[in-house]
Enzyme design. Structure first.
Site, PDB file in Angstrom:
ATOM      1  N   ARG A 131       0.829  -1.223   0.000  1.00 39.21           N
ATOM      2  CA  ARG A 131       0.000   0.000   0.000  1.00 39.21           C
ATOM      3  C   ARG A 131       0.847   1.249   0.000  1.00 39.21           C
ATOM      4  O   ARG A 131       0.514   2.259  -0.566  1.00 39.21           O
ATOM      5  CB  ARG A 131      -0.898  -0.002   1.240  1.00 39.21           C
ATOM      6  CG  ARG A 131      -2.344  -0.254   0.903  1.00 39.21           C
ATOM      7  CD  ARG A 131      -3.149  -0.320   2.150  1.00 39.21           C
ATOM      8  NE  ARG A 131      -2.451  -1.121   3.157  1.00 39.21           N
ATOM      9  CZ  ARG A 131      -2.659  -1.017   4.471  1.00 39.21           C
ATOM     10  NH1 ARG A 131      -3.511  -0.156   4.929  1.00 39.21           N
ATOM     11  NH2 ARG A 131      -1.999  -1.790   5.324  1.00 39.21           N
ATOM     12  N   GLU A 169       4.174 -26.903  18.350  1.00 36.09           N
ATOM     13  CA  GLU A 169       4.949 -25.658  18.203  1.00 36.09           C
ATOM     14  C   GLU A 169       5.311 -25.138  19.585  1.00 36.09           C
ATOM     15  O   GLU A 169       4.469 -25.167  20.488  1.00 36.09           O
ATOM     16  CB  GLU A 169       4.116 -24.603  17.488  1.00 36.09           C
ATOM     17  CG  GLU A 169       3.722 -25.011  16.089  1.00 36.09           C
ATOM     18  CD  GLU A 169       3.029 -23.871  15.359  1.00 36.09           C
ATOM     19  OE1 GLU A 169       3.725 -23.075  14.719  1.00 36.09           O
ATOM     20  OE2 GLU A 169       1.807 -23.771  15.476  1.00 36.09           O
ATOM     21  N   ASP A 209      -6.928 -22.797  12.173  1.00 36.57           N
ATOM     22  CA  ASP A 209      -5.583 -22.446  11.694  1.00 36.57           C
ATOM     23  C   ASP A 209      -4.777 -23.682  11.282  1.00 36.57           C
ATOM     24  O   ASP A 209      -3.982 -23.619  10.348  1.00 36.57           O
ATOM     25  CB  ASP A 209      -4.854 -21.694  12.830  1.00 36.57           C
ATOM     26  CG  ASP A 209      -3.506 -21.149  12.394  1.00 36.57           C
ATOM     27  OD1 ASP A 209      -3.401 -20.694  11.240  1.00 36.57           O
ATOM     28  OD2 ASP A 209      -2.558 -21.175  13.203  1.00 36.57           O
ATOM     29  N   HIS A 246      -3.731 -28.181   7.501  1.00 40.54           N
ATOM     30  CA  HIS A 246      -2.520 -29.013   7.551  1.00 40.54           C
ATOM     31  C   HIS A 246      -2.793 -30.428   8.067  1.00 40.54           C
ATOM     32  O   HIS A 246      -2.388 -31.411   7.457  1.00 40.54           O
ATOM     33  CB  HIS A 246      -1.448 -28.372   8.444  1.00 40.54           C
ATOM     34  CG  HIS A 246      -1.097 -26.973   8.056  1.00 40.54           C
ATOM     35  ND1 HIS A 246      -0.990 -26.562   6.753  1.00 40.54           N
ATOM     36  CD2 HIS A 246      -0.827 -25.874   8.803  1.00 40.54           C
ATOM     37  CE1 HIS A 246      -0.662 -25.285   6.714  1.00 40.54           C
ATOM     38  NE2 HIS A 246      -0.561 -24.840   7.947  1.00 40.54           N
TER      39      HIS A 246
HETATM   40  C1  BG6 Z   1       0.634 -21.782   9.499  1.00 37.29           C
HETATM   41  C2  BG6 Z   1      -0.184 -21.386  10.704  1.00 37.29           C
HETATM   42  O1  BG6 Z   1      -0.204 -22.212   8.450  1.00 37.29           O
HETATM   43  O2  BG6 Z   1       1.504 -22.855   9.849  1.00 37.29           O
HETATM   44  C3  BG6 Z   1       0.741 -20.984  11.852  1.00 37.29           C
HETATM   45  O3  BG6 Z   1      -1.008 -20.294  10.346  1.00 37.29           O
HETATM   46  C4  BG6 Z   1       1.730 -22.073  12.137  1.00 37.29           C
HETATM   47  O4  BG6 Z   1      -0.019 -20.674  13.028  1.00 37.29           O
HETATM   48  C5  BG6 Z   1       2.450 -22.518  10.861  1.00 37.29           C
HETATM   49  O5  BG6 Z   1       2.685 -21.554  13.063  1.00 37.29           O
HETATM   50  C6  BG6 Z   1       3.302 -23.739  11.090  1.00 37.29           C
HETATM   51  O6  BG6 Z   1       4.074 -23.986   9.950  1.00 37.29           O
HETATM   52  P1  BG6 Z   1       5.498 -24.680  10.076  1.00 37.29           P
HETATM   53  O7  BG6 Z   1       5.896 -25.053   8.687  1.00 37.29           O
HETATM   54  O8  BG6 Z   1       6.396 -23.663  10.707  1.00 37.29           O
HETATM   55  O9  BG6 Z   1       5.249 -25.859  10.959  1.00 37.29           O
END
Ligand code: BG6
Length: 493
Positions: free
Chosen positions: A45, A213, A232, A237
């Protein structure tokens, strides 16, 4: 092979672009996978004060690329990157300028629009791409998750994007599908009789899929509150990984065949309702605790919220796939923030042997396990029992057979670069079809809807622990354990 393309990253100055896309593209450039004749446009932007090179240097200081960074490579790469000031709501001179800049002599040169922007801007951006003829035959659009907030919003996004881009031009990204170990899972499953013959409820006891995580919210506070781990991580995933583990062998390793098989898995997922949800799905939220010896805040304090929040930062659940192959085999999925470790792993746990002539059967003979680790490093391992030479009392011991799949480091590329290059080549095998997105939402919406109607808050867990007690209980009441609890350590460590 060197790819030549034009790539426009909408939201080029944003978090995803800075943390994942630019470092990946730079590494690809240094490794010779991205030609210096490619052009990368970053829309923003506000545009950029000053020149691109020092800005990129700062970006790479925050997130260092996987390769060495020398001054010449940085200068050459900066020469390919153009920052353009652009609004995403209305057209005008800025869009005319982008259209002019993207004009190419070569009609076959791929043009990839990567929408690294909130989904609320997908429709207007696609409308503008259409209005300025940038959805032409050489164009593809890459959509970053989250694709909506629920089924209805996902359907609206898919319909809106579909007005301007054909399904064959639409690439819905899930970066977990670009991870090396996931590719290897497909190779192993479908190129070895050994695995495929054992791949069913006849020999498999259960499957665990964990994405743990240790990080908290990493500057994504606005996005996370009201989204939560189910939307999320699980909707995309975790369910995608489950599809790859559980799907039938596709007729060909090509987009339509793979996506059809994944969709069948999603359609066979047993829907969870009411009391089944309370029993089989655990949601948690981290409270203050300690990570690596340092105190960390709880979720509500991290977000500076005035009132308590019901957003979950942890989910563990038990799912079933209702088909011939998987009848009776539970799939345990788990993800959370502020857990003690960062790893992503699929554990295929085989059944216990029915009888053993060796003493100690039932106490020290562990079931075989096949472990696919995607993170922090790629790793495939088979755990089995062998004779123990070093102890006269213990006749058997468990060993881990590591499959060396790492290959030549220089040729390896990270998930985002792999997926961008697939989009450049028009290969949709590792991208998600709109029907998959919608079916995954259908399954997840039932659970979220149940949570929203019940007044129960998420269970608490202390930051730096493995989630609420109920997640542990989900396993132990089935006489099973999360793999890290059994082994005391992760595979390969
Ligand atoms: C993202 C999520 O899609 O994947 C995040 O929005 C998450 O919250 C991330 O931390 C994890 O990805 P990776 O590859 O670091 O495990």
């Amino acid at each position: 092979m060197q790819d030549v393309f034009d790539l426009v990253i909408f939201g080029g100055g944003g978090d995803l672009s800075r943390r994942k896309l630019l470092p990946a593209l730079f590494s690809g450039f240094v490794a010779g996978r991205v030609s210096k004749d490619s052009r990368i446009f970053l829309t923003s932007r506000k545009g950029l004060e000053g020149s691109t090179e020092p800005w990129l240097k700062d970006v790479f200081k925050e997130t260092p690329p996987a390769c060495d960074m020398d001054a010449k490579s940085l200068k050459d790469f900066a020469g390919m990157v153009h920052v353009v000031e652009l609004g995403l709501v209305e057209g005008g001179a800025d869009w005319e300028a982008l259209k002019g800049a993207l004009a190419a002599d070569d009609e076959n040169r791929p043009l990839v629009h990567f929408l690294a922007i909130p989904p609320s801007l997908f429709t207007s951006t696609c409308e503008l791409l259409g209005a300025y003829g940038l959805n032409n035959d050489r164009a593809r659009v890459v959509l970053e998750k989250p694709l909506g907030h629920d089924l209805a919003t996902a359907q609206a996004i898919n319909a809106d994007v579909g007005r301007f881009f054909k399904e064959s031009q639409t690439f819905r990204i899930d970066h977990y599908l670009g991870k090396e170990a996931v590719q290897n899972l497909l190779a192993l499953r479908f190129s070895n009789i050994l695995f495929e013959e054992l791949w069913s409820g006849r020999t498999i006891d259960h499957i665990q899929i964990t994405i743990a995580e240790n990080q908290g919210l990493q500057g994504r506070k606005g996005f996370y509150e009201g989204t939560g781990a189910m939307r999320d991580m699980v909707q995309n995933h975790l369910l995608q990984l489950l599809c790859l583990v559980a799907m039938e062998p596709p007729a060909r390793l090509e987009a339509d065949s793979i996506r059809e098989e994944k969709l069948k898995v999603l359609k066979s997922l047993k829907p969870l309702e009411g009391a089944e949800i309370d029993r089989n799905v655990v949601r948690g939220q981290y409270q203050a605790g300690a990570m690596f010896g340092e105190a960390v805040k709880g979720y509500a304090d991290d977000l500076e919220l005035d009132s308590p929040s019901n957003t979950e930062t942890f989910v563990a659940l038990k799912a079933h796939i209702e088909n011939w192959r998987w009848a009776g085999v539970p799939f345990y999925l788990r993800t959370g923030k502020r857990l003690p470790d960062r790893f992503a792993e699929i554990v295929i746990q085989f059944k216990q042997i029915p009888h053993s002539p060796h003493p100690g059967w039932g106490t020290n003979i562990n079931p075989n396990r096949f472990i696919i680790r995607m993170q922090p490093e790629d790793h495939l391992a088979l755990r089995m029992m062998v004779k123990n030479h070093s102890s006269a009392d213990e006749k058997l011991k468990e060993v881990e057979m590591n499959l060396d799949v790492a290959g030549d480091d220089a040729l390896r590329i990270g998930p985002y670069l792999r997926l961008i290059l697939d989009a450049v080549r028009g290969d949709q095998s590792l991208f998600v079809h709109r029907d998959e997105v919608e079916h995954a939402w259908r399954w997840v919406d039932r659970i979220i809807g149940h949570w929203e109607t019940s007044s129960e808050p998420p269970e608490s867990y202390q930051a730096g622990t493995w989630g609420p007690y109920e997640a542990h209980d989900l396993m132990t009441r089935d006489r099973r354990e999360w793999f890290h609890e059994t082994s005391g350590k992760r595979s390969g460590k």
